[in-house]
Every structure is written in structure tokens, then in C-alpha cells.
Design a protein around this motif. Sequence first.
Motif, PDB file in Angstrom:
ATOM      1  N   UNK A  15       0.830  -1.226   0.020  1.00 31.10           N
ATOM      2  CA  UNK A  15       0.119  -0.167  -0.071  1.00 31.10           C
ATOM      3  C   UNK A  15       1.027   1.435   0.182  1.00 31.10           C
ATOM      4  N   UNK A  16       0.275   2.358  -0.410  1.00 33.71           N
ATOM      5  CA  UNK A  16       0.712   3.787  -0.394  1.00 33.71           C
ATOM      6  C   UNK A  16       2.239   3.855  -1.153  1.00 33.71           C
ATOM      7  N   UNK A  17       2.199   3.248  -2.340  1.00 33.91           N
ATOM      8  CA  UNK A  17       3.781   3.023  -2.847  1.00 33.91           C
ATOM      9  C   UNK A  17       3.577   4.104  -4.267  1.00 33.91           C
ATOM     10  N   UNK A  18       2.506   4.596  -4.742  1.00 32.76           N
ATOM     11  CA  UNK A  18       2.665   5.659  -6.023  1.00 32.76           C
ATOM     12  C   UNK A  18       2.028   6.757  -5.618  1.00 32.76           C
ATOM     13  N   UNK A  19       2.579   7.900  -5.886  1.00 32.56           N
ATOM     14  CA  UNK A  19       2.304   9.294  -6.010  1.00 32.56           C
ATOM     15  C   UNK A  19       1.317   9.623  -6.953  1.00 32.56           C
ATOM     16  N   UNK A  20       1.524   9.175  -8.268  1.00 29.08           N
ATOM     17  CA  UNK A  20       0.529   9.447  -9.455  1.00 29.08           C
ATOM     18  C   UNK A  20       0.207   8.434 -10.289  1.00 29.08           C
ATOM     19  N   UNK A  21      -1.067   7.990 -10.385  1.00 29.30           N
ATOM     20  CA  UNK A  21      -1.578   6.946 -11.366  1.00 29.30           C
ATOM     21  C   UNK A  21      -2.313   7.402 -12.463  1.00 29.30           C
ATOM     22  N   UNK A  22      -1.802   6.860 -13.498  1.00 29.46           N
ATOM     23  CA  UNK A  22      -2.468   7.283 -15.038  1.00 29.46           C
ATOM     24  C   UNK A  22      -3.218   6.223 -15.456  1.00 29.46           C
ATOM     25  N   UNK A  23      -4.397   6.353 -15.882  1.00 29.89           N
ATOM     26  CA  UNK A  23      -5.361   5.338 -16.101  1.00 29.89           C
ATOM     27  C   UNK A  23      -6.120   5.870 -17.798  1.00 29.89           C
ATOM     28  N   UNK A  24      -5.428   5.429 -18.685  1.00 26.89           N
ATOM     29  CA  UNK A  24      -6.084   5.933 -19.916  1.00 26.89           C
ATOM     30  C   UNK A  24      -6.788   4.735 -20.561  1.00 26.89           C
ATOM     31  N   UNK A  25      -8.212   4.861 -20.602  1.00 23.24           N
ATOM     32  CA  UNK A  25      -8.962   3.806 -21.034  1.00 23.24           C
ATOM     33  C   UNK A  25      -9.048   2.357 -20.472  1.00 23.24           C
ATOM     34  N   UNK A  26      -8.658   2.579 -19.392  1.00 24.97           N
ATOM     35  CA  UNK A  26      -8.478   1.063 -18.485  1.00 24.97           C
ATOM     36  C   UNK A  26      -9.696   0.685 -18.134  1.00 24.97           C
ATOM     37  N   UNK A  27     -10.925   1.582 -17.836  1.00 26.47           N
ATOM     38  CA  UNK A  27     -11.896   1.192 -17.280  1.00 26.47           C
ATOM     39  C   UNK A  27     -12.932   0.598 -18.275  1.00 26.47           C
ATOM     40  N   UNK A  28     -12.713   1.387 -19.558  1.00 32.99           N
ATOM     41  CA  UNK A  28     -13.408   0.747 -20.940  1.00 32.99           C
ATOM     42  C   UNK A  28     -13.120  -0.546 -21.088  1.00 32.99           C
ATOM     43  N   UNK A  29     -11.615  -0.894 -20.975  1.00 25.11           N
ATOM     44  CA  UNK A  29     -11.273  -2.404 -21.077  1.00 25.11           C
ATOM     45  C   UNK A  29     -12.080  -3.317 -20.108  1.00 25.11           C
ATOM     46  N   UNK A  30     -12.107  -2.998 -18.762  1.00 25.52           N
ATOM     47  CA  UNK A  30     -12.308  -4.052 -17.890  1.00 25.52           C
ATOM     48  C   UNK A  30     -13.882  -3.862 -17.395  1.00 25.52           C
ATOM     49  N   UNK A  44      -2.113   4.107  -3.920  1.00 21.94           N
ATOM     50  CA  UNK A  44      -2.021   5.493  -3.858  1.00 21.94           C
ATOM     51  C   UNK A  44      -1.604   6.156  -2.572  1.00 21.94           C
ATOM     52  N   UNK A  45      -0.642   7.019  -2.526  1.00 22.50           N
ATOM     53  CA  UNK A  45      -0.123   7.566  -1.220  1.00 22.50           C
ATOM     54  C   UNK A  45      -1.309   8.758  -0.793  1.00 22.50           C
ATOM     55  N   UNK A  46      -1.474   9.059   0.405  1.00 21.37           N
ATOM     56  CA  UNK A  46      -2.195   9.898   0.828  1.00 21.37           C
ATOM     57  C   UNK A  46      -1.872  11.164   0.007  1.00 21.37           C
ATOM     58  N   UNK A  47      -2.849  12.175  -0.578  1.00 25.94           N
ATOM     59  CA  UNK A  47      -2.673  13.119  -1.383  1.00 25.94           C
ATOM     60  C   UNK A  47      -2.052  12.981  -2.724  1.00 25.94           C
ATOM     61  N   UNK A  48      -2.079  11.564  -3.113  1.00 22.29           N
ATOM     62  CA  UNK A  48      -1.545  11.154  -4.671  1.00 22.29           C
ATOM     63  C   UNK A  48      -2.829  11.686  -5.571  1.00 22.29           C
ATOM     64  N   UNK A  49      -2.309  11.601  -6.819  1.00 21.62           N
ATOM     65  CA  UNK A  49      -3.409  12.128  -7.774  1.00 21.62           C
ATOM     66  C   UNK A  49      -3.623  10.946  -8.822  1.00 21.62           C
ATOM     67  N   UNK A  50      -4.837  10.829  -9.397  1.00 22.98           N
ATOM     68  CA  UNK A  50      -5.105  10.110 -10.513  1.00 22.98           C
ATOM     69  C   UNK A  50      -5.624  10.828 -11.491  1.00 22.98           C
ATOM     70  N   UNK A  51      -5.240  10.394 -12.790  1.00 22.16           N
ATOM     71  CA  UNK A  51      -5.729  10.758 -13.987  1.00 22.16           C
ATOM     72  C   UNK A  51      -6.135   9.913 -14.864  1.00 22.16           C
ATOM     73  N   UNK A  52      -7.594  10.161 -15.077  1.00 22.71           N
ATOM     74  CA  UNK A  52      -8.497   9.135 -16.065  1.00 22.71           C
ATOM     75  C   UNK A  52      -8.640   9.652 -17.210  1.00 22.71           C
ATOM     76  N   UNK A  53      -8.599   8.879 -18.086  1.00 24.87           N
ATOM     77  CA  UNK A  53      -9.006   9.227 -19.630  1.00 24.87           C
ATOM     78  C   UNK A  53     -10.205   8.234 -19.924  1.00 24.87           C
ATOM     79  N   UNK A  54     -11.419   8.593 -20.388  1.00 26.98           N
ATOM     80  CA  UNK A  54     -12.399   7.677 -20.875  1.00 26.98           C
ATOM     81  C   UNK A  54     -13.498   8.437 -21.327  1.00 26.98           C
TER      82      UNK A  54
END
Length: 621
Positions: free
Chosen positions: A529-544, A561-571
Motif C-alpha cells: 500500500x501507499x507506493x505510488x504518487x501519481x496513477x495514470x489510467x487511459x481507457x483502463x475502465x473501458x477495457x475492464x 496510492x499515497x495520501x494526497x496522491x493524484x489520479x488521471x483518468x481518460x475515458x
Amino acid sequence: MGREHGGGLKINQLDSKRLTWILGLSGLCVLFYVLGAWQNRAAILNSSSNLSNSKAQCGNSSNNLSSKTLDFEAHHGVEINDTSSSLQKFPACPMNFSEYTPCQDLKRGRRFERTMLVYRERHCPEKDELIRCLIPAPPKYKTPFKWPQSRDFAWYDNIPHKELSIEKAVQNWIQAEGDRFRFPGGGTMFPRGADAYIDDINALIPLEDGSIRTAVDTGCGVASWGAFLLKRNILTMSFAPRDTHEAQVQFALERGVPAMIGVIGSLRMPYPARAFDMAHCSRCLIPWFKNDGQYLIEVDRVLRPGGYWILSGPPINWKTHYRGWARTQDDLKQEQDAIEKVAERLCWKKVIEKNDLAIWQKPLNHMECIENRKIYKTPHICKDENADAAWYKKLEVCITPLPEVSNAEEVAGGRLEKWPERAFAVPPRISRGTIAGITAEKFEEDKKLWKERVTHYKHIIPPLTKGRYRNVMDMNAKLGGFAAAMTKYPVWVMNVVPANSESDTLGVIYERGFIGTYQDWCEAFSTYPRTYDLIHADGVFSIYQDRCDITYILLEMDRILRPEGTVIFRDTVDVLVNIQKIAQGMRWNCRIMDHESGPFNPKKILFAVKDYWTGKPAEQQ
């Protein structure tokens, strides 16, 4: 005649007026579109400086960081009725889940056989074992040190384990100093520190001319070898089993060094063939010669033509160390002879053995190796198999074939550019047409596209360029364009190619000089747990979205995701709206915004920030 001429004139005048109206209306449309686009751009730029002032958020968080929400004006035109009272709010898990690694759970692992370390491999929860709660951070969790300070320091409260500082005190892996840990860079086989150890390697093979860019470190400890290679522009995939030593991979990631939980057991490593320029084992305790050399054969699969394998520790230099290793000279000599024999049958050339280091090199191609099959009957060269297949793929006792060549000097699969040119040159897998549907022209278009997208992200997320993020994950990396566009920033990217993708592009990513892994996002990722600062998810949820419950994918993202980490979703809008509904109960603040190409693109972008919150001390639970 006159009437006919006059009638023709009137018709021409009508046509002229109609044309004038059409041109006038077209001009107005263009003018209003340009004005609208300009206003939309201005709104985005203005909003990017107000990350901490908005009151609009996904959830109704009431913690002390609720002010740190996103102030993004959405333009997608989809409105949702306020149903917050009926939405599911996910509770916090008990504190004993703080370091939960679902697919490497120690209790579950005990159900499996110990032969070939099967019990340490991935064994994910069944559906009835999945949890629907949020993994808590330790009660006094702090924002990790920024890179490069994080290479040398970590907060004790973030990983409250002192076992390694005691068990490995003599070897200088890690030292506890008050409220923090310090990483001196020591290791079992490099008491003078990783930097000096790497200098010793550099004296034997070239580490700084750009020809070596990707490396894999088996049994990495706290990844000091990989940490100190970074200043030489070498990116290392460090991995070790869960809790061989307490939280070693977690320490590595806390330091901002690439790492993941993994073991060479009965399955292939989750990397494509010809991925790494260099492989390393420093007293990693892997019995390389056993099972007909199966483990060394797997290293051969992931090592690129001309790549190096470095071994230090038993049995190398056994005449000096056998007493300290509490083993007999005969035993150690037999082990080294067995390793030498496997390497010879793999057609590797021994470059040098000096003091505690032994280095072998894989051939550039298999022309001579095929000829040698007349002498060495085993291991044979594999036939009719996908060399890149590595997701739950069993190890085999056969040599992974290299692409055919026309002469003995040709590099099988194509010669790679040196770093940093390698990141943007057309990868050989593409130039040779081995990735269906992907041409050099499409690769160039992809490079340009991601440069524009990351420039857009920079305006939306100002901390992106200022060291706020270090560990970054791209959940659907495709050709690695996002990672390439991020090279100018102080980050590294874990490029993930979904295991069920129509096109396997992970080999392309490695040819560009980046690292990554295969992953099925219906399962948990091999990290703490808590090992990434930023996660980028391009079209992941359309796939799954039709393969598994996306709620569990989001909960997994929250876990890593670390506390105060950021996620970018593209979909698409409908997918992002579903994500937003779930995120309302996950203590995430988020906004859906227009695509960077403008409001008329049906795809949108959702930016989310995870709230800071921690678990309660045990006595308060």
C-alpha cells in the motif's frame, strides 16, 4: 430575349445573395467557436492555480484537508442528481490491513507447496475473499521525502519496522536514526556501499556510455543497487519476495526507487523477452543451477542480446569467503562449476571474474549457439512459443529463441540506440513490423500526441514539474508515450500493459529504455500500500468494465496510492461518471474536465486527489 436576359440576371443576384449569407453565417460560426475555445482554455489555465481553494469535490469529506480539493470547471454537460445520501461510503479497514498485499498474503501462501517457492508466488483472493474497505495509513504517516533526499531517508512512521536495521546492521542496509531511517547504501556483498560496488562493475563493463539502460535486480534487498544506478541513467526493476526480510520492497518504493514484489519460482517473471540490458544477483540465494538450470534460463529469456549477467556472493570467490559462508570448499566449487556449465550451454561468454564479481554476456544472436546444439543437446531451443508470454506462464527448460539474423555480427531483433536517443527512436519491434497494426508513422504520431497531453497535464497539475511526484504508474501504457513525455521531470514510471490486451507492447516499452510489467487489473498489483504518487489510467475502465467489478479496481488504486496522491483518468463520459459515483465514497476529490483537444471530443479527463487520512492507533480502535 430581353426578358430571358433579365430573368437570368435576377437568378444570378439571388445566387450571389445566398452565397453571401452562407459565407456570413460560416464566418460567425468560426468566430464563435474560436471565442468559445479561447474562453475554455482561459478557464482551464485559471483553474490550475486553485487546487486548494475549491469546495466542489467527489465526496463530502470532513477531515482536516478537505480544503485541498480540485477547482476544475467541468464542461462535459452531464449532470448528476445529488444522491450522496444513498451512495456507498467505504469504511476504513482495521489497522492490521495497513500493509495488506492481496496477492502475496502470507496466510494464503501457506496453502501452497513450498517446492520452487510456489507459496511465495502470486495467489490472489477469490471473489468471496475480496474486501470492500479502504487500507489505512499508519497513524503518524508523513509525506515522504522528495527525490533525491528520499534515496537516503524515509520516515519511521511510514514503515514502522526496525527489524532490518537490527538484522542487517553490520551490512549497512538501513539504520534507524530517531524519527527516520537512513539508507547508507550498503549491501551484503558491498560493505563499502553501492556506489563503490557499481564503480567496480563500471571498471569491468561500460555503465555510463548509454548502451546499458534497463536492469533487473533479483533479490534486491532495499534496492540500493538500483538506487545508485539511477544517477548513471540506468533504470532498474528491483524485486524480492514479500517479507523474506521485513518490508524490503516497501522500503525501496518509499525511497522513490522502482521495485515490485516478485520471485523466480515456478513461473516466468512478468516481463517480456529481450527486456533488460543487465541482470544482477548479489547473494540473492537463488539456486541458479538447479532444476536443469531453469532459473538461469529465465534470466536468459529476459536478457537482451549482448546483455550482461552479474553475480556476486556464493559461490563467487569461494576460496576467500567459504568460512564466513559456513560451507565447504567442495560444496562451493561444485556449485560454481554447475553454474558455469549452465551458462556455457546457454551460449553465454564469461567476460571476467575479479574478486567478488563474475560477469557473463549473452550472445548477439543464436547462429553459433544453434551450431553448438550438435555438442550440447540440452537445454534445447524452444519451438513454436510466444517468448514474451509471461503472465502466469510456467518456466520451461529450453532456450528462448532469438529472432533470426543474416550474419554473425547482426544483433538479433535489431540494434538499439544508446540512451537518451533510445527513448524517442523507432523501436526495432515496430520498425521490423512485429507489432500488428503499429507502424513507424503511428509511433511518431503517438510521440507527438503524448507530448501535447503531458503539456496539458502540466497546466492542470502544477506540482507535476516541481518534484511533488516521484513514483508514477501508467495502468495502460500502450507504446510508453506517457513515460517518454515525462522523462524531463524527476519521476520514474511503472508502465503496465494489461495481460489481456489485444496488442502486446511491453517489449516496445523496454526497447525505448523504460520498465514495466504485465498485469490483469481484475487482480491486485504486486506492491505494498501507499507506493505510488501519481496513477495514470487511459481507457483502463473501458477495457475492464465488462470483465470485473470496477469498484475493486478503484479500491486497488486507492490501496497503492499515497495520501494526497493524484489520479488521471481518460475515458468516455459515461465511464467517468460511474467512476465518480464510486469515488464519492473513497475520500477522493475529483473533477471531470474537457479533453485537451476541446469540448467537442466525446472523451473527457477526470482528475482526482486522494484525501489525507490515517488509521487510528491500536488502543483507540
